[in-house]
Design a protein around this motif. Structure first.
Motif: not given
Length: 92
Positions: A26-42, A47-59
């Motif tokens: 049940d997460k809310t808010g925006v996706i944190p930019e710190e996720i970009t530090t996970l350089q090996y993320l595949t 899904d199925q949360n309450f994230f809001s705002g625009p999908l961040p370009a940093f993804i």
């Protein structure tokens, strides 16, 4: 409320180095930019949360991302063109 998933897999060829699955967030808010530090993320499954705002370009900077699952959230706006940089992305 249905089950919420957050699943992150970090891949170091050819084995999975880190994998975590968490349910009912049940997460809310925006996706944190710190996720970009996970350089090996595949795989990013938020899904199925309450994230809001625009999908961040940093993804688009997650260069090894192969799967991005963002359905059933409260995102607004269009999909950022930066996602076009994700050459290995095969699931959106």
């Amino acid at each position: 409320m249905g089950i919420n998933y957050f699943y992150v897999a970090i891949m170091v060829q050819p084995v999975v180095y880190f994998s975590r699955r968490v349910y009912a967030l049940d997460k809310t808010g925006v996706i944190p930019e710190e996720i970009t530090t996970l350089q090996y993320l595949t795989l990013l499954k938020i899904d199925q949360n309450f994230f809001s705002g625009p999908l961040p370009a940093f993804i688009g900077n997650l260069s090894r991302l192969r799967q991005l699952s963002i359905g059933i959230n409260d995102f607004s706006g269009s999909i950022p063109t930066e996602l076009g940089k994700l050459k290995d992305l095969n699931l959106l």
